[in-house]
Design a protein around this motif. Structure first.
Motif, PDB file in Angstrom:
ATOM      1  N   GLY A   1      64.228  34.469  51.439  1.00 53.47           N
ATOM      2  CA  GLY A   1      64.974  33.241  51.201  1.00 53.47           C
ATOM      3  C   GLY A   1      65.443  33.136  49.761  1.00 53.47           C
ATOM      4  O   GLY A   1      66.564  32.680  49.489  1.00 53.47           O
ATOM      5  N   PHE A   2      64.608  33.566  48.829  1.00 54.01           N
ATOM      6  CA  PHE A   2      64.990  33.537  47.412  1.00 54.01           C
ATOM      7  C   PHE A   2      66.157  34.487  47.146  1.00 54.01           C
ATOM      8  O   PHE A   2      67.131  34.124  46.479  1.00 54.01           O
ATOM      9  CB  PHE A   2      63.805  33.918  46.536  1.00 54.01           C
ATOM     10  CG  PHE A   2      64.172  34.140  45.097  1.00 54.01           C
ATOM     11  CD1 PHE A   2      64.452  33.072  44.264  1.00 54.01           C
ATOM     12  CD2 PHE A   2      64.255  35.430  44.584  1.00 54.01           C
ATOM     13  CE1 PHE A   2      64.808  33.282  42.936  1.00 54.01           C
ATOM     14  CE2 PHE A   2      64.602  35.639  43.262  1.00 54.01           C
ATOM     15  CZ  PHE A   2      64.882  34.564  42.434  1.00 54.01           C
ATOM     16  N   TYR A   3      66.066  35.715  47.681  1.00 53.26           N
ATOM     17  CA  TYR A   3      67.110  36.707  47.418  1.00 53.26           C
ATOM     18  C   TYR A   3      68.458  36.314  48.030  1.00 53.26           C
ATOM     19  O   TYR A   3      69.516  36.673  47.504  1.00 53.26           O
ATOM     20  CB  TYR A   3      66.685  38.074  47.953  1.00 53.26           C
ATOM     21  CG  TYR A   3      65.621  38.752  47.114  1.00 53.26           C
ATOM     22  CD1 TYR A   3      65.852  39.029  45.776  1.00 53.26           C
ATOM     23  CD2 TYR A   3      64.398  39.109  47.666  1.00 53.26           C
ATOM     24  CE1 TYR A   3      64.877  39.644  44.998  1.00 53.26           C
ATOM     25  CE2 TYR A   3      63.421  39.727  46.898  1.00 53.26           C
ATOM     26  CZ  TYR A   3      63.662  39.992  45.572  1.00 53.26           C
ATOM     27  OH  TYR A   3      62.711  40.591  44.794  1.00 53.26           O
TER      28      TYR A   3
ATOM     29  N   LEU B   1      58.306  37.795  44.764  1.00 53.54           N
ATOM     30  CA  LEU B   1      59.466  38.685  44.787  1.00 53.54           C
ATOM     31  C   LEU B   1      59.281  39.885  45.702  1.00 53.54           C
ATOM     32  O   LEU B   1      60.222  40.678  45.861  1.00 53.54           O
ATOM     33  CB  LEU B   1      59.780  39.185  43.369  1.00 53.54           C
ATOM     34  CG  LEU B   1      60.266  38.120  42.374  1.00 53.54           C
ATOM     35  CD1 LEU B   1      60.438  38.739  40.995  1.00 53.54           C
ATOM     36  CD2 LEU B   1      61.570  37.490  42.846  1.00 53.54           C
ATOM     37  N   GLN B   2      58.098  40.042  46.297  1.00 55.67           N
ATOM     38  CA  GLN B   2      57.842  41.191  47.153  1.00 55.67           C
ATOM     39  C   GLN B   2      57.243  40.748  48.479  1.00 55.67           C
ATOM     40  O   GLN B   2      56.396  39.842  48.526  1.00 55.67           O
ATOM     41  CB  GLN B   2      56.878  42.169  46.467  1.00 55.67           C
ATOM     42  CG  GLN B   2      57.440  42.849  45.240  1.00 55.67           C
ATOM     43  CD  GLN B   2      56.452  43.829  44.621  1.00 55.67           C
ATOM     44  OE1 GLN B   2      55.288  43.892  45.013  1.00 55.67           O
ATOM     45  NE2 GLN B   2      56.915  44.604  43.640  1.00 55.67           N
TER      46      GLN B   2
ATOM     47  N   THR C   1      66.041  22.631  47.468  1.00 56.15           N
ATOM     48  CA  THR C   1      64.610  22.323  47.492  1.00 56.15           C
ATOM     49  C   THR C   1      63.781  23.569  47.723  1.00 56.15           C
ATOM     50  O   THR C   1      62.646  23.679  47.236  1.00 56.15           O
ATOM     51  CB  THR C   1      64.306  21.285  48.579  1.00 56.15           C
ATOM     52  OG1 THR C   1      64.819  21.755  49.850  1.00 56.15           O
ATOM     53  CG2 THR C   1      64.947  19.943  48.255  1.00 56.15           C
ATOM     54  N   GLY C   2      64.348  24.536  48.459  1.00 61.88           N
ATOM     55  CA  GLY C   2      63.630  25.789  48.672  1.00 61.88           C
ATOM     56  C   GLY C   2      63.409  26.545  47.375  1.00 61.88           C
ATOM     57  O   GLY C   2      62.340  27.136  47.163  1.00 61.88           O
ATOM     58  N   ILE C   3      64.392  26.529  46.487  1.00 65.93           N
ATOM     59  CA  ILE C   3      64.238  27.184  45.183  1.00 65.93           C
ATOM     60  C   ILE C   3      63.153  26.491  44.365  1.00 65.93           C
ATOM     61  O   ILE C   3      62.337  27.135  43.688  1.00 65.93           O
ATOM     62  CB  ILE C   3      65.572  27.182  44.418  1.00 65.93           C
ATOM     63  CG1 ILE C   3      66.598  28.084  45.129  1.00 65.93           C
ATOM     64  CG2 ILE C   3      65.376  27.643  42.986  1.00 65.93           C
ATOM     65  CD1 ILE C   3      66.214  29.545  45.175  1.00 65.93           C
ATOM     66  N   VAL C   4      63.128  25.158  44.441  1.00 67.00           N
ATOM     67  CA  VAL C   4      62.094  24.406  43.722  1.00 67.00           C
ATOM     68  C   VAL C   4      60.710  24.786  44.243  1.00 67.00           C
ATOM     69  O   VAL C   4      59.762  24.998  43.472  1.00 67.00           O
ATOM     70  CB  VAL C   4      62.327  22.889  43.862  1.00 67.00           C
ATOM     71  CG1 VAL C   4      61.155  22.111  43.263  1.00 67.00           C
ATOM     72  CG2 VAL C   4      63.637  22.492  43.185  1.00 67.00           C
TER      73      VAL C   4
END
Length: 460
Positions: free
Chosen positions: A253-255, A233-234, A216-219
């Motif tokens: 969190g994404f990385y 991204l930064q 869900t975090g990616i969504v």
């Protein structure tokens, strides 16, 4: 739609956040367990190579028997590296230890880690093959399923410590009882929060929640437009603390999401029986391993054994002799010599001594180009003649065993050595921060909503 995913992300995080933080922290500590253990106790693992040849194993085992008179030797691990000590694993509870001590899940897992190689019958109980550098071994990876306690705890009666011996002087350089170490506490927290079977279940359920949290975090991270991609991204280090906290949670969190998902997914193998069964079902592989071959007992010994069975009081057995090789069998030195002939380039040789008159001798060896540090080859020898009864290379294991065997090096980050371990440590530490930064974001959102309500109430 994002509101729906945000609610799932939020509530699952609130329920499991603390446990996830603890599991990530302890996992980070355990990434460099072997290196830290050797750095803290170098005398256990390393000696200065002498000009004289190594002493025979018979002399080394006698030194251990003098050091631990009541203990029985279960296995011997010899490294090709001349600077390494010889590791001798003992069977049976250490002197003075109660049989009932540590019957909780954590204690059973600790004994499973320290058990002699090959003590279990199931694929899970023996998947790790031939103990780790820290003396724990890699037994009991997962529940052991149909093997019951043989795979998971494997040693309700207790397993003895690992004794380290200088191969040139026969001096005992140290002893490791894994259950008494700092890393055992970290492992118990990591796998079950020191809560026994219930704690293990809680960690397993929290891990499943964590997988949904990552998804869900990616969504929620996914940008609505291309312009927003750069922002996602930064980390904006020059922003205020709220913006910085937001970016630390969203961007980092994404990385780390992919690796955290892999760590969480592989961790399920230590929490749920059905997960391990699923690995073998998906790979269409049998979970149970065949029984080890048996030695051919010479006729003279068979006659003696039969007479002792009729009148056992006439020949009382010495304490612990069940795990030692019979006097008429091959010596450990003869077994090691044959193992070196069969695998001259091996990194180490582990000899599991026979536990009775019909058992075979199991020898595990690690090739220099092995896929990971416990991807061993094994051979079974007749304990009397030394003939090869059965052999199996790592590549000859069934697909389920090889897939399951990869779970631990992938889960701990050791699959590619130091580079992957460093990455794993960083990701684990980030995993500790996400419940914290996420909670702060939630509190800030609540505070903002209340402030907005007050403004609306005042305007009305």
């Amino acid at each position: 739609m994002k509101v729906f995913f945000r609610n799932i992300h939020l509530y699952l995080s609130l329920v499991s956040g603390l446990i996830i933080a603890v599991v990530c922290f302890t996992g980070g500590v355990l990434v460099f367990e072997k290196e830290l253990e050797q750095a803290w106790h170098p005398e256990r693992y390393y000696v200065t190579p002498a000009a004289a040849p190594r002493l025979p194993l018979a002399q080394l085992t006698e030194a251990v028997r003098a050091y631990k008179p009541k203990a029985a030797i279960a296995s011997v691990k010899v490294y090709a590296d001349p600077a390494r000590t010889v590791e001798i694993s003992l069977a049976g509870a250490p002197s003075g230890e109660k049989k009932s001590e540590g019957k909780g899940e954590g204690a059973r897992e600790g004994r499973a880690e320290a058990r002699p190689e090959g003590a279990g019958r199931t694929a899970e109980g023996r998947q790790g093959e031939q103990g780790g550098e820290n003396g724990r071994g890699e037994k009991g990876e997962g529940k052991g399923e149909k093997g019951g306690k043989g795979g998971q705890g494997g040693g309700e009666g207790g397993r003895g410590p690992v004794v380290f011996v200088n191969p040139y002087t026969a001096a005992v350089t140290g002893e490791l009882n894994y259950r008494e170490t700092f890393f055992f506490t970290m492992m118990a927290l990591h796998r079950g929060m020191v809560g026994g079977p219930i704690g293990k279940l809680v960690v397993g359920i929290s891990t499943v929640m964590f997988l949904f949290i990552i998804g869900t975090g990616i969504v929620l991270w996914w940008p609505a437009s291309r312009k927003a991609v750069k922002q996602r991204l930064q980390v904006k280090w020059s922003g205020g603390w709220k913006r910085l906290n937001h970016d630390l949670h969203i961007v980092l969190g994404f990385y780390s999401a992919l690796l955290l998902f892999v760590f969480g997914f592989t961790g399920l193998a230590w929490s749920f029986e059905w997960f391990n069964k699923g690995i073998y079902a998906v790979t269409n592989s049998p979970m149970e391993r065949p029984e080890p071959p048996v030695s051919v007992v010479p006729a003279s010994l068979a006659t003696v054994a039969a007479s002792e069975a009729v009148a056992p009081e006439a020949a009382p057995a010495a304490e612990g002799s069940a795990t030692a090789a019979p006097a008429a069998g091959l010596s450990a030195d003869a077994v090691l010599a044959q193992a070196r002939t069969l695998a001259p380039q091996a990194v180490y040789y582990t000899l599991q001594l026979p536990k009775d008159a019909t058992s075979s001798i199991r020898v595990a060896t690690l090739r220099p180009d092995a896929v990971y540090e416990n991807a061993t080859d094994e051979v079974y020898l007749d304990q009397y003649s030394g003939s090869v009864l059965k052999s199996q290379t790592y590549e000859q294991r069934n697909l389920g065993q090889r897939v399951r065997g990869l779970f631990k090096p992938v889960h701990t980050g050791s699959i590619f050595g130091w580079p992957s371990k460093i990455v794993s440590l960083v990701v684990c530490l980030l995993g500790v921060t996400f419940p914290i930064t996420g909670t702060i974001m939630w509190l800030n959102r609540l505070k903002k909503a209340k402030k907005k309500q007050r403004k609306l109430a005042a305007a009305a």
